[in-house]
Design a protein around this motif. Structure first.
Motif, PDB file in Angstrom:
ATOM      1  N   SER A   1       0.830  -1.204   0.000  1.00 54.05           N
ATOM      2  CA  SER A   1       0.000   0.000   0.000  1.00 54.05           C
ATOM      3  C   SER A   1       0.863   1.253   0.000  1.00 54.05           C
ATOM      4  CB  SER A   1      -0.917   0.002   1.226  1.00 54.05           C
ATOM      5  OG  SER A   1      -1.779  -1.125   1.208  1.00 54.05           O
ATOM      6  N   LEU A   2       1.973   1.216   0.736  1.00 49.65           N
ATOM      7  CA  LEU A   2       2.891   2.355   0.741  1.00 49.65           C
ATOM      8  C   LEU A   2       3.498   2.584  -0.635  1.00 49.65           C
ATOM      9  CD1 LEU A   2       4.735   1.858   4.149  1.00 49.65           C
ATOM     10  CD2 LEU A   2       2.998   3.572   3.591  1.00 49.65           C
ATOM     11  N   VAL A   3       3.799   1.493  -1.343  1.00 50.04           N
ATOM     12  CA  VAL A   3       4.332   1.619  -2.706  1.00 50.04           C
ATOM     13  C   VAL A   3       3.306   2.298  -3.610  1.00 50.04           C
ATOM     14  CG1 VAL A   3       5.091   0.340  -4.745  1.00 50.04           C
ATOM     15  CG2 VAL A   3       5.877  -0.356  -2.483  1.00 50.04           C
ATOM     16  N   LEU A   4       2.058   1.847  -3.527  1.00 50.15           N
ATOM     17  CA  LEU A   4       1.007   2.423  -4.368  1.00 50.15           C
ATOM     18  C   LEU A   4       0.748   3.886  -4.000  1.00 50.15           C
ATOM     19  CD1 LEU A   4      -1.473  -0.592  -4.376  1.00 50.15           C
ATOM     20  CD2 LEU A   4       0.135   0.065  -6.161  1.00 50.15           C
ATOM     21  N   LEU A   5       0.740   4.189  -2.706  1.00 47.11           N
ATOM     22  CA  LEU A   5       0.527   5.574  -2.281  1.00 47.11           C
ATOM     23  C   LEU A   5       1.685   6.472  -2.719  1.00 47.11           C
ATOM     24  CD1 LEU A   5      -0.917   5.009   1.310  1.00 47.11           C
ATOM     25  CD2 LEU A   5      -2.147   5.865  -0.697  1.00 47.11           C
TER      26      LEU A   5
ATOM     27  N   ILE B   1       3.409   6.090  -5.452  1.00 46.32           N
ATOM     28  CA  ILE B   1       3.212   6.347  -6.881  1.00 46.32           C
ATOM     29  C   ILE B   1       2.158   7.431  -7.094  1.00 46.32           C
ATOM     30  CG2 ILE B   1       2.383   5.327  -9.041  1.00 46.32           C
ATOM     31  CD1 ILE B   1       3.613   2.678  -8.093  1.00 46.32           C
ATOM     32  N   VAL B   2       1.056   7.331  -6.357  1.00 43.22           N
ATOM     33  CA  VAL B   2       0.004   8.342  -6.473  1.00 43.22           C
ATOM     34  C   VAL B   2       0.512   9.700  -6.003  1.00 43.22           C
ATOM     35  CG1 VAL B   2      -2.290   9.015  -5.679  1.00 43.22           C
ATOM     36  CG2 VAL B   2      -1.826   6.628  -6.243  1.00 43.22           C
ATOM     37  N   GLY B   3       1.265   9.698  -4.897  1.00 48.97           N
ATOM     38  CA  GLY B   3       1.828  10.955  -4.404  1.00 48.97           C
ATOM     39  C   GLY B   3       2.772  11.592  -5.405  1.00 48.97           C
ATOM     40  N   ALA B   4       3.595  10.761  -6.069  1.00 49.02           N
ATOM     41  CA  ALA B   4       4.509  11.289  -7.080  1.00 49.02           C
ATOM     42  C   ALA B   4       3.738  11.922  -8.227  1.00 49.02           C
ATOM     43  CB  ALA B   4       5.413  10.167  -7.592  1.00 49.02           C
ATOM     44  N   TYR B   5       2.600  11.318  -8.598  1.00 48.25           N
ATOM     45  CA  TYR B   5       1.784  11.915  -9.664  1.00 48.25           C
ATOM     46  C   TYR B   5       1.272  13.291  -9.246  1.00 48.25           C
ATOM     47  CZ  TYR B   5      -2.517  13.269 -11.885  1.00 48.25           C
ATOM     48  OH  TYR B   5      -3.497  14.020 -12.473  1.00 48.25           O
ATOM     49  N   TYR B   6       0.740  13.388  -8.020  1.00 45.17           N
ATOM     50  CA  TYR B   6       0.184  14.676  -7.584  1.00 45.17           C
ATOM     51  C   TYR B   6       1.263  15.740  -7.427  1.00 45.17           C
ATOM     52  CZ  TYR B   6      -4.538  12.899  -6.871  1.00 45.17           C
ATOM     53  OH  TYR B   6      -5.799  12.393  -7.069  1.00 45.17           O
ATOM     54  N   LEU B   7       2.491  15.330  -7.153  1.00 47.44           N
ATOM     55  CA  LEU B   7       3.570  16.293  -6.993  1.00 47.44           C
ATOM     56  C   LEU B   7       4.179  16.720  -8.325  1.00 47.44           C
ATOM     57  CD1 LEU B   7       5.417  14.874  -3.858  1.00 47.44           C
ATOM     58  CD2 LEU B   7       4.063  16.970  -3.986  1.00 47.44           C
ATOM     59  N   TRP B   8       4.400  15.746  -9.212  1.00 45.88           N
ATOM     60  CA  TRP B   8       5.170  16.041 -10.426  1.00 45.88           C
ATOM     61  C   TRP B   8       4.473  15.626 -11.728  1.00 45.88           C
ATOM     62  CZ3 TRP B   8       7.989  13.049  -6.557  1.00 45.88           C
ATOM     63  CH2 TRP B   8       8.734  13.854  -5.690  1.00 45.88           C
TER      64      TRP B   8
ATOM     65  N   LEU C   1      -9.694   1.649  -3.397  1.00 44.31           N
ATOM     66  CA  LEU C   1     -10.220   0.354  -3.812  1.00 44.31           C
ATOM     67  C   LEU C   1      -9.096  -0.650  -4.061  1.00 44.31           C
ATOM     68  CD1 LEU C   1     -12.729  -1.288  -4.589  1.00 44.31           C
ATOM     69  CD2 LEU C   1     -12.516  -0.397  -6.917  1.00 44.31           C
ATOM     70  N   VAL C   2      -8.023  -0.210  -4.696  1.00 41.65           N
ATOM     71  CA  VAL C   2      -6.902  -1.098  -4.978  1.00 41.65           C
ATOM     72  C   VAL C   2      -6.205  -1.531  -3.686  1.00 41.65           C
ATOM     73  CG1 VAL C   2      -4.606  -1.187  -6.015  1.00 41.65           C
ATOM     74  CG2 VAL C   2      -6.517  -0.293  -7.331  1.00 41.65           C
ATOM     75  N   ILE C   3      -6.043  -0.617  -2.754  1.00 44.68           N
ATOM     76  CA  ILE C   3      -5.405  -0.957  -1.479  1.00 44.68           C
ATOM     77  C   ILE C   3      -6.242  -1.986  -0.726  1.00 44.68           C
ATOM     78  CG2 ILE C   3      -4.828  -0.041   0.809  1.00 44.68           C
ATOM     79  CD1 ILE C   3      -3.884   2.509  -0.603  1.00 44.68           C
TER      80      ILE C   3
ATOM     81  N   ARG D   1       2.285 -17.069  -7.968  1.00 44.05           N
ATOM     82  CA  ARG D   1       1.976 -17.489  -6.611  1.00 44.05           C
ATOM     83  C   ARG D   1       2.090 -16.363  -5.590  1.00 44.05           C
ATOM     84  NH1 ARG D   1       2.218 -23.085  -6.307  1.00 44.05           N
ATOM     85  NH2 ARG D   1       1.094 -22.773  -4.338  1.00 44.05           N
ATOM     86  N   SER D   2       2.277 -15.138  -6.028  1.00 45.60           N
ATOM     87  CA  SER D   2       2.570 -14.037  -5.112  1.00 45.60           C
ATOM     88  C   SER D   2       1.682 -12.834  -5.404  1.00 45.60           C
ATOM     89  CB  SER D   2       4.049 -13.643  -5.242  1.00 45.60           C
ATOM     90  OG  SER D   2       4.312 -12.422  -4.626  1.00 45.60           O
ATOM     91  N   VAL D   3       1.062 -12.283  -4.355  1.00 48.19           N
ATOM     92  CA  VAL D   3       0.296 -11.044  -4.510  1.00 48.19           C
ATOM     93  C   VAL D   3       1.245  -9.891  -4.842  1.00 48.19           C
ATOM     94  CG1 VAL D   3      -1.244  -9.410  -3.353  1.00 48.19           C
ATOM     95  CG2 VAL D   3      -1.494 -11.861  -2.946  1.00 48.19           C
ATOM     96  N   THR D   4       2.406  -9.893  -4.216  1.00 44.98           N
ATOM     97  CA  THR D   4       3.422  -8.887  -4.545  1.00 44.98           C
ATOM     98  C   THR D   4       3.812  -8.983  -6.011  1.00 44.98           C
ATOM     99  OG1 THR D   4       4.284  -9.020  -2.289  1.00 44.98           O
ATOM    100  CG2 THR D   4       5.709  -8.014  -3.943  1.00 44.98           C
ATOM    101  N   GLY D   5       3.941 -10.202  -6.523  1.00 43.19           N
ATOM    102  CA  GLY D   5       4.250 -10.390  -7.930  1.00 43.19           C
ATOM    103  C   GLY D   5       3.174  -9.819  -8.828  1.00 43.19           C
ATOM    104  N   ALA D   6       1.898  -9.996  -8.441  1.00 45.72           N
ATOM    105  CA  ALA D   6       0.800  -9.434  -9.226  1.00 45.72           C
ATOM    106  C   ALA D   6       0.910  -7.917  -9.292  1.00 45.72           C
ATOM    107  CB  ALA D   6      -0.537  -9.851  -8.620  1.00 45.72           C
ATOM    108  N   VAL D   7       1.236  -7.288  -8.153  1.00 43.93           N
ATOM    109  CA  VAL D   7       1.353  -5.827  -8.114  1.00 43.93           C
ATOM    110  C   VAL D   7       2.556  -5.363  -8.931  1.00 43.93           C
ATOM    111  CG1 VAL D   7       1.741  -3.833  -6.615  1.00 43.93           C
ATOM    112  CG2 VAL D   7       0.198  -5.669  -5.883  1.00 43.93           C
ATOM    113  N   PHE D   8       3.708  -5.970  -8.702  1.00 42.95           N
ATOM    114  CA  PHE D   8       4.919  -5.544  -9.406  1.00 42.95           C
ATOM    115  C   PHE D   8       4.827  -5.829 -10.910  1.00 42.95           C
ATOM    116  CE2 PHE D   8       8.013  -5.725  -5.539  1.00 42.95           C
ATOM    117  CZ  PHE D   8       7.318  -4.663  -4.983  1.00 42.95           C
TER     118      PHE D   8
END
Length: 344
Positions: free
Chosen positions: A21-25, A27-34, A182-184, A271-278
């Motif tokens: 969730s921190l990774v996704l946040l 990314i979203v924060g970087a969008y709002y900043l830059w 929703l994604v988190i 086999r990994s939720v992290t793999g799905a996200v990455f």
């Protein structure tokens, strides 16, 4: 009354979900900043794909059974929610010949979403009753049949679904902040399922079905539960898709989208939720770079030629390369908290 105990694996799952969730946040924060305004649409589409890939991991990843029908369930939910929430005045224009009074009522967004989830979940249960009994190639063939059947209905019942034409007039309800939440939630639910008793039994049956049955695992039951839950994830993605764009057609809910999301899951690791996200993030970023290269940009004063269709080639190369050199994907069976522990 005693509260349920959380075991070590479940605690690790919650920790891993928080890290993702921190990774996704970030990314979203970087969008709002830059970020630029047009990139909001790209990021939203990435999160829709992520919701689908995480849902795909719940069944395909844990059961180790390949399915290609997820775009069908996503499309069903998108159309149900869109038809229900679109104002009557707009449906009189976009769906003038709709049967059964579909153009004579409208519902609020919450009711439309809940109805779409209910209908898609019931269809998931109905199809899951025989999908959970199949194994190997049988599941793959039947899932493709479901996808083709649903897409054919979308194309030829133009009085309801408009075919390749756009169903327009859908209120734009969702935006990037709602999609991020929703994604988190989806990431947490996927990890909770993976570390639950049902998820453990499902992964055990994937590794050794005969041994799992001998130990008393009801393989049909755990597969059915995973199948229905995954269809609800696809439904949520379809609803979010329709509520953001304001217009939908049958074209996105077919093989191109299926291959894209399957490639994301394969790259990251089944086999990994992290793999799905990455995997979703890597291919989404890669495709944007490739689409930029397709236009023939100037790089260091050198004008590159236009190369249309390069994105499709990239997907094929990714699938072949990963299956050849990383058959378990980038993450394999590992989750993000294991990487953090190993680094520490």
């Amino acid at each position: 009354m005693r509260l349920p105990q959380i075991n070590s694996a479940q605690r690790q799952g919650l920790l891993g979900s928080a890290l993702l969730s921190l990774v996704l946040l970030a990314i979203v924060g970087a969008y709002y900043l830059w970020g630029e305004s047009y990139q909001a649409r790209i990021l939203y589409a990435t999160f829709v794909n992520l919701l689908v890939v995480v849902g795909l991991q719940i069944f395909t990843g844990n059961a180790n059974i390949t399915s290609f029908s997820h775009a069908a369930f996503m499309g069903i939910a998108a159309y149900v929610a869109a038809i229900c929430v679109t104002p009557i005045a707009m449906k009189a224009i976009s769906l003038p010949d709709a049967p059964w009074g579909l153009n004579a009522f409208e519902m609020n967004a919450v009711s439309s979403a809940l109805l779409a989830l209910l209908i898609t979940g019931l269809l998931g249960l109905a199809t899951g009753l025989f999908m959970a009994r199949l194994t190997g190639v049988g599941v793959t063939i039947v899932s493709i049949a479901i996808l083709v059947i649903v897409h054919s209905i979308f194309l030829y019942r133009t009085d309801i679904f408009k075919g390749n034409q756009a169903l327009f007039g859908i209120p734009k309800i969702f935006d990037l902040p709602q999609m991020t939440v929703l994604v988190i939630i989806a990431v947490f639910l996927a990890r909770i399922f993976r570390e639950s008793a049902v998820g453990l039994k499902l992964r055990a049956s994937a590794d050794d079905e005969v041994g799992a049955r001998a130990m008393g695992v009801d393989v049909f039951k755990v597969r059915l539960i995973a199948w229905v839950i995954s269809t609800l994830f696809f439904a949520a993605a379809g609803i979010a898709y329709a509520f953001y764009l304001g217009t939908i057609s049958a074209r996105p809910f077919y093989f191109n989208f299926v291959f894209l999301t399957v490639a994301m899951l394969i790259l990251g690791g089944l086999r990994s939720v992290t793999g799905a996200v990455f995997g979703t993030l890597m291919i989404s970023i890669g495709l944007e770079v490739v689409r930029w290269l397709e236009t023939g940009p100037d790089i260091a004063g050198i004008k590159l030629p236009e190369v249309l269709g390069l994105s499709g080639l990239l997907l094929g190369v990714v699938i072949v390369a990963v299956m050849a050199f990383l058959p378990n994907g980038v993450m394999g069976n590992r989750e993000i908290e294991e990487l953090v522990k190993r680094k520490r």
